[in-house]
Design a protein around this motif. Structure first.
Motif, short mmCIF file in Angstrom:
data_model
loop_
_atom_site.label_atom_id
_atom_site.label_comp_id
_atom_site.label_asym_id
_atom_site.label_seq_id
_atom_site.Cartn_x
_atom_site.Cartn_y
_atom_site.Cartn_z
N ARG A 292 -22.55 6.19 -44.54
CA ARG A 292 -22.66 7.37 -43.67
C ARG A 292 -21.36 8.15 -43.81
O ARG A 292 -20.27 7.59 -43.69
N LEU A 293 -21.49 9.45 -44.07
CA LEU A 293 -20.32 10.32 -44.11
C LEU A 293 -20.43 11.32 -42.97
O LEU A 293 -21.43 12.03 -42.86
N VAL A 294 -19.41 11.34 -42.14
CA VAL A 294 -19.33 12.30 -41.05
C VAL A 294 -18.34 13.38 -41.48
O VAL A 294 -17.19 13.07 -41.79
N ILE A 295 -18.79 14.61 -41.52
CA ILE A 295 -17.91 15.73 -41.81
C ILE A 295 -17.43 16.24 -40.45
O ILE A 295 -18.20 16.79 -39.68
N ARG B 163 -12.80 6.94 -34.20
CA ARG B 163 -13.34 5.89 -33.32
C ARG B 163 -14.68 6.33 -32.73
O ARG B 163 -15.63 5.54 -32.68
N ASP B 164 -14.75 7.59 -32.26
CA ASP B 164 -15.97 8.11 -31.64
C ASP B 164 -17.19 8.01 -32.56
O ASP B 164 -18.29 7.74 -32.10
N VAL B 165 -16.98 8.24 -33.85
CA VAL B 165 -18.11 8.22 -34.80
C VAL B 165 -18.26 6.87 -35.50
O VAL B 165 -19.13 6.70 -36.34
N GLY B 166 -17.41 5.91 -35.15
CA GLY B 166 -17.51 4.57 -35.72
C GLY B 166 -17.02 4.50 -37.16
O GLY B 166 -17.47 3.64 -37.94
N ALA B 167 -16.09 5.37 -37.54
CA ALA B 167 -15.59 5.39 -38.92
C ALA B 167 -14.57 4.29 -39.16
O ALA B 167 -13.69 4.07 -38.33
N SER B 168 -14.70 3.63 -40.28
CA SER B 168 -13.70 2.63 -40.67
C SER B 168 -12.74 3.22 -41.69
O SER B 168 -11.75 2.59 -42.04
N MET B 169 -13.05 4.44 -42.17
CA MET B 169 -12.14 5.11 -43.10
C MET B 169 -12.15 6.61 -42.88
O MET B 169 -13.16 7.19 -42.48
N ILE B 170 -10.99 7.20 -43.13
CA ILE B 170 -10.82 8.65 -43.10
C ILE B 170 -10.61 9.07 -44.55
O ILE B 170 -9.79 8.49 -45.26
N VAL B 171 -11.36 10.06 -44.97
CA VAL B 171 -11.26 10.57 -46.34
C VAL B 171 -10.46 11.87 -46.32
O VAL B 171 -10.75 12.76 -45.52
N ARG B 172 -9.48 11.95 -47.19
CA ARG B 172 -8.67 13.16 -47.31
C ARG B 172 -8.63 13.58 -48.77
O ARG B 172 -8.48 12.74 -49.66
N GLY B 173 -8.77 14.86 -49.02
CA GLY B 173 -8.68 15.39 -50.36
C GLY B 173 -7.25 15.82 -50.64
O GLY B 173 -6.60 16.39 -49.76
N LEU B 174 -6.78 15.55 -51.83
CA LEU B 174 -5.42 15.97 -52.22
C LEU B 174 -5.52 16.92 -53.41
O LEU B 174 -6.23 16.65 -54.37
N ARG B 175 -4.76 18.01 -53.32
CA ARG B 175 -4.71 18.95 -54.44
C ARG B 175 -3.40 18.84 -55.19
O ARG B 175 -3.36 19.01 -56.39
N ALA B 176 -2.32 18.63 -54.46
CA ALA B 176 -0.99 18.66 -55.07
C ALA B 176 -0.07 17.69 -54.36
O ALA B 176 -0.40 17.14 -53.31
N VAL B 177 1.12 17.50 -54.92
CA VAL B 177 2.12 16.60 -54.34
C VAL B 177 2.47 17.05 -52.92
O VAL B 177 2.66 16.22 -52.03
N SER B 178 2.52 18.34 -52.69
CA SER B 178 2.87 18.84 -51.36
C SER B 178 1.84 18.39 -50.32
O SER B 178 2.19 18.13 -49.18
N ASP B 179 0.57 18.28 -50.70
CA ASP B 179 -0.45 17.75 -49.79
C ASP B 179 -0.14 16.31 -49.42
O ASP B 179 -0.29 15.89 -48.28
N PHE B 180 0.32 15.54 -50.41
CA PHE B 180 0.58 14.12 -50.18
C PHE B 180 1.66 13.90 -49.14
O PHE B 180 1.54 13.02 -48.29
N GLU B 181 2.71 14.70 -49.17
CA GLU B 181 3.81 14.52 -48.21
C GLU B 181 3.31 14.65 -46.78
O GLU B 181 3.63 13.81 -45.93
N TYR B 182 2.52 15.67 -46.51
CA TYR B 182 1.96 15.87 -45.18
C TYR B 182 1.01 14.72 -44.82
O TYR B 182 1.08 14.15 -43.73
N GLU B 183 0.12 14.40 -45.76
CA GLU B 183 -0.88 13.36 -45.51
C GLU B 183 -0.23 11.99 -45.31
O GLU B 183 -0.69 11.19 -44.50
N PHE B 184 0.85 11.73 -46.03
CA PHE B 184 1.58 10.47 -45.89
C PHE B 184 2.06 10.30 -44.44
O PHE B 184 1.94 9.22 -43.85
#
Length: 164
Positions: free
Chosen positions: A30-33, A83-104
């Motif tokens: 199940r994917l919750v957007i 937690r509300d949707v029962g997710a065991s994982m959060i999916v994040r898309g990365l485009r560039a290194v700068s995205d990674f710093e924030y996401e980290f």
């Protein structure tokens, strides 16, 4: 059942977002957007419009991919939404290194609040790495061609919103 949460403002939905959605559907049952209500960002499209764009562009995808797909607006903390949707994982898309710093940083904070919810990063497909909703809006505002960045219906909605 493995549930993943793919959060964002999706203002507007781009081909990059759709690429991550398709690929995330292979990781979960199940994917919750999660469509964020972020008043600080001042979205161009209303929550209902953004939800309708996602529903319209993903219609039939769940059946083809064999994964349940839910579009879920949220205004609370991301970890609370997970937690509300029962997710065991959060999916994040990365485009560039700068995205990674924030996401980290976000991963560290989310793990401190709930270390049972994993974050999975999906690198943007090479064809979509440059796509950012903010830039798509700017290109459209300046009457550039956005057809390689967003689906046709989203392009029409953007042009109508920005140019009447």
């Amino acid at each position: 059942m493995r549930t993943a949460l793919y959060p964002g403002t999706f203002d507007p939905l781009t081909l990059g977002h759709l690429d991550v959605i398709r690929r995330a559907m292979t990781l979960a049952d199940r994917l919750v957007i999660g469509v964020a209500i972020n008043r600080d960002k001042g979205p161009l499209f209303s929550l209902d419009e953004r939800v309708a764009m996602i529903v319209g562009e993903t219609k039939g995808l769940a059946e083809r991919m064999g994964c349940e797909l839910i579009v879920h607006p949220f205004e609370n903390l991301l970890i609370h939404c997970a937690r509300d949707v029962g997710a065991s994982m959060i999916v994040r898309g990365l485009r560039a290194v700068s995205d990674f710093e924030y996401e980290f940083q976000m991963v560290g904070m989310n793990r401190a609040m709930d270390d049972e919810i994993e974050t999975v990063f999906l690198m943007a497909d090479a064809h979509h790495q440059a796509i950012a909703s903010r830039l798509v809006k700017e290109i459209c505002r300046l009457e550039g061609d956005i057809s390689s960045f967003v689906p046709p219906d989203v392009a029409r909605a953007l042009k109508e919103r920005l140019h009447g």
